[in-house]
Write a protein that holds these residues in place. Sequence first.
Motif, PDB file in Angstrom:
ATOM      1  N   GLN A   7       6.531 -18.817  35.146  1.00 58.76           N
ATOM      2  CA  GLN A   7       7.285 -20.011  34.818  1.00 58.76           C
ATOM      3  C   GLN A   7       7.590 -20.757  36.102  1.00 58.76           C
ATOM      4  O   GLN A   7       7.888 -20.144  37.129  1.00 58.76           O
ATOM      5  CB  GLN A   7       8.583 -19.643  34.102  1.00 58.76           C
ATOM      6  N   TRP A  23       5.077 -23.144  31.650  1.00 55.73           N
ATOM      7  CA  TRP A  23       4.460 -21.920  32.149  1.00 55.73           C
ATOM      8  C   TRP A  23       3.129 -22.299  32.789  1.00 55.73           C
ATOM      9  O   TRP A  23       2.410 -23.148  32.285  1.00 55.73           O
ATOM     10  CB  TRP A  23       4.245 -20.926  31.011  1.00 55.73           C
ATOM     11  N   THR A  57       4.629 -22.550  26.442  1.00 50.90           N
ATOM     12  CA  THR A  57       5.202 -21.207  26.304  1.00 50.90           C
ATOM     13  C   THR A  57       4.280 -20.179  26.953  1.00 50.90           C
ATOM     14  O   THR A  57       3.098 -20.438  27.179  1.00 50.90           O
ATOM     15  CB  THR A  57       5.400 -20.823  24.817  1.00 50.90           C
ATOM     16  N   SER A  58       4.844 -19.009  27.214  1.00 54.31           N
ATOM     17  CA  SER A  58       4.035 -17.938  27.813  1.00 54.31           C
ATOM     18  C   SER A  58       3.021 -17.409  26.805  1.00 54.31           C
ATOM     19  O   SER A  58       1.934 -16.976  27.187  1.00 54.31           O
ATOM     20  CB  SER A  58       4.928 -16.812  28.314  1.00 54.31           C
ATOM     21  N   GLU A  59       3.368 -17.448  25.521  1.00 59.22           N
ATOM     22  CA  GLU A  59       2.433 -16.974  24.495  1.00 59.22           C
ATOM     23  C   GLU A  59       1.190 -17.856  24.438  1.00 59.22           C
ATOM     24  O   GLU A  59       0.078 -17.349  24.227  1.00 59.22           O
ATOM     25  CB  GLU A  59       3.110 -16.937  23.113  1.00 59.22           C
ATOM     26  N   ASP A  60       1.367 -19.156  24.616  1.00 62.92           N
ATOM     27  CA  ASP A  60       0.214 -20.058  24.652  1.00 62.92           C
ATOM     28  C   ASP A  60      -0.686 -19.752  25.838  1.00 62.92           C
ATOM     29  O   ASP A  60      -1.911 -19.769  25.733  1.00 62.92           O
ATOM     30  CB  ASP A  60       0.667 -21.516  24.710  1.00 62.92           C
ATOM     31  N   LYS A  62      -0.939 -16.838  27.407  1.00 66.00           N
ATOM     32  CA  LYS A  62      -1.600 -15.547  27.145  1.00 66.00           C
ATOM     33  C   LYS A  62      -2.749 -15.709  26.159  1.00 66.00           C
ATOM     34  O   LYS A  62      -3.806 -15.122  26.339  1.00 66.00           O
ATOM     35  CB  LYS A  62      -0.592 -14.536  26.591  1.00 66.00           C
ATOM     36  N   ALA A  63      -2.533 -16.514  25.116  1.00 69.25           N
ATOM     37  CA  ALA A  63      -3.582 -16.732  24.121  1.00 69.25           C
ATOM     38  C   ALA A  63      -4.786 -17.423  24.748  1.00 69.25           C
ATOM     39  O   ALA A  63      -5.933 -17.086  24.437  1.00 69.25           O
ATOM     40  CB  ALA A  63      -3.033 -17.560  22.963  1.00 69.25           C
ATOM     41  N   TYR A  64      -4.551 -18.373  25.629  1.00 71.15           N
ATOM     42  CA  TYR A  64      -5.653 -19.057  26.314  1.00 71.15           C
ATOM     43  C   TYR A  64      -6.442 -18.064  27.167  1.00 71.15           C
ATOM     44  O   TYR A  64      -7.675 -18.065  27.171  1.00 71.15           O
ATOM     45  CB  TYR A  64      -5.104 -20.186  27.190  1.00 71.15           C
ATOM     46  N   GLU A  66      -6.682 -14.804  26.818  1.00 73.27           N
ATOM     47  CA  GLU A  66      -7.422 -13.871  25.961  1.00 73.27           C
ATOM     48  C   GLU A  66      -8.639 -14.537  25.333  1.00 73.27           C
ATOM     49  O   GLU A  66      -9.701 -13.929  25.213  1.00 73.27           O
ATOM     50  CB  GLU A  66      -6.505 -13.332  24.868  1.00 73.27           C
ATOM     51  N   VAL A  74       1.361 -11.428  33.630  1.00 67.33           N
ATOM     52  CA  VAL A  74       2.514 -12.288  33.370  1.00 67.33           C
ATOM     53  C   VAL A  74       3.669 -11.849  34.266  1.00 67.33           C
ATOM     54  O   VAL A  74       4.054 -10.687  34.281  1.00 67.33           O
ATOM     55  CB  VAL A  74       2.927 -12.225  31.883  1.00 67.33           C
ATOM     56  N   SER A  76       7.511 -12.324  34.769  1.00 63.69           N
ATOM     57  CA  SER A  76       8.681 -12.836  34.058  1.00 63.69           C
ATOM     58  C   SER A  76       9.647 -13.497  35.042  1.00 63.69           C
ATOM     59  O   SER A  76       9.694 -13.157  36.220  1.00 63.69           O
ATOM     60  CB  SER A  76       9.386 -11.709  33.305  1.00 63.69           C
TER      61      SER A  76
END
Length: 92
Positions: A7, A23, A57-60, A62-64, A66, A74, A76
């Motif tokens: 972040q 992020w 977001t961090s999930e976005d 991570k999804a990119y 993957e 990551v 924090s």
Amino acid sequence: MSARIYQRPKNAMQSGKALLDQWVLEFVPAEAKKADPLMGWSGSGDTQQQVVLRFPTSEDAKAYAERYGIEAEVHSTPPRRLKIQAYADNFR
């Protein structure tokens, strides 16, 4: 290819909280920078260092990573601790 997700930190010259919720996905340098013999500037042939991707977001992020097979680590954000102090405390 490996990358790190973190972040955005607050700039030392920044008083507000704009853009702190973003992020960032940055690629880890694949080769070390070296000095140019003529000008003395530092650089490398790795063009992935110039790529900085921003996500809400961090999930976005991570999804990119993957989806495209990028090994991402990551980092924090540490919790913010406020030191609440009154101006009068300087004269105690």
